[in-house]
Design an enzyme around this catalytic site. Structure first.
Site, short mmCIF file in Angstrom:
data_model
loop_
_atom_site.label_atom_id
_atom_site.label_comp_id
_atom_site.label_asym_id
_atom_site.label_seq_id
_atom_site.Cartn_x
_atom_site.Cartn_y
_atom_site.Cartn_z
N HIS A 1 0.83 -1.21 0.00
CA HIS A 1 0.00 0.00 0.00
C HIS A 1 0.86 1.26 0.00
O HIS A 1 2.06 1.22 0.32
CB HIS A 1 -0.95 0.01 1.21
N CYS B 1 3.74 -4.61 6.52
CA CYS B 1 3.28 -4.31 5.18
C CYS B 1 4.43 -3.91 4.26
O CYS B 1 5.53 -3.60 4.70
CB CYS B 1 2.25 -3.18 5.21
#
Length: 254
Positions: free
Chosen positions: A211, A228
């Site tokens: 992301h 992430c």
């Protein structure tokens, strides 16, 4: 965060896990260690350097200027107006001719006052070359993510469509390695655990997603995620988000 190959549960259970385990920044280096690593340069930047020049020599100049707080952006590898003004400021402070060109005298003075920058000081804000793709990425549609070069390649049938710099979790919360698949896309996702925005999120393993990261865009590798894969180029990740489909492959490798 350390286990591999977990059996995927139902989508509803995974969505709940995502809400709990979203990613945000931590005040540690992107690899869980202090930034810098070993010296990269022997101190010969190929001077003189002047506005319009590009390359690793310019990156070293910018990294050394950053050490002395004469420059706050980059390094970018491009001798732009900000770099020229930083050199002028350094020259004026030291009683050197204020030309904005890094000549041999300016360079020697700068080297004497700084230390050789490490690799990730040179690429603090990205721009590093991508590693060769893992063989698992050469078929089908794949987000091919190298931890060694800290880059992501978006590949289709062995062809690189785009590539970009990425950032990972720290030693305390490392990004999982292996072959996964995108199971959920969330354009405006927000982590409920950390109250942290995760735009253009493409989830591939529990709460771990590729992301966009506002912090990575602002601070570069001076931070890390909770697992992430962070991207700092919003335009690039927006385009990839539009092209990636649920079910596409994600390969995270060394």
């Amino acid at each position: 965060m350390r286990t591999r190959g977990r059996t995927r549960a139902a989508l509803g259970v995974l969505a709940a896990l995502v809400a709990l385990c979203g990613c945000t920044v931590q005040p540690l280096g992107a690899d869980g260690r202090p930034l810098g690593g070993g010296p990269v340069s022997a101190g010969n930047a190929g001077v003189p350097l002047r506005p319009g020049d590009t390359g690793t020599a310019v990156r070293e100049l910018q990294a050394r200027l950053r050490q002395l707080d004469w420059l706050f952006d980059g390094p970018t590898g491009s001798y732009d107006d900000l770099t020229e003004r930083a050199v002028q400021g350094f020259q004026g402070k030291r009683g050197l001719p204020v030309t904005g060109v890094t000549d041999a005298v300016t360079w020697r003075r700068l080297v004497a006052m700084t230390r050789p920058p490490g690799r990730w000081e040179l690429y603090l804000m990205g721009g590093q070359p991508a590693a060769a793709p893992d063989p698992r990425c050469l078929t089908g549609r794949a987000l091919c993510i190298s931890k060694t070069s800290r880059t992501l390649r978006w590949m289709v049938d062995g062809r690189t469509v785009s590539e970009m710099a990425v950032r990972f979790g720290t030693l305390r919360s490392p990004t999982r390695e292996g072959t996964f698949h995108v199971y959920w896309k969330s354009r405006h996702h927000v982590s409920t655990l950390y109250d942290s925005p995760m735009p253009y999120a493409m989830f591939f393993s529990g709460g771990e997603a590729v992301h966009y990261s506002y912090d990575f865009a602002a601070r570069g590798y001076a931070g890390g995620s909770h697992g992430c894969v962070n991207v700092r180029d919003e335009g690039a990740i927006a385009q990839v988000f539009a092209e990636v489909r649920v079910g596409d492959k994600v390969v995270v490798y060394r």
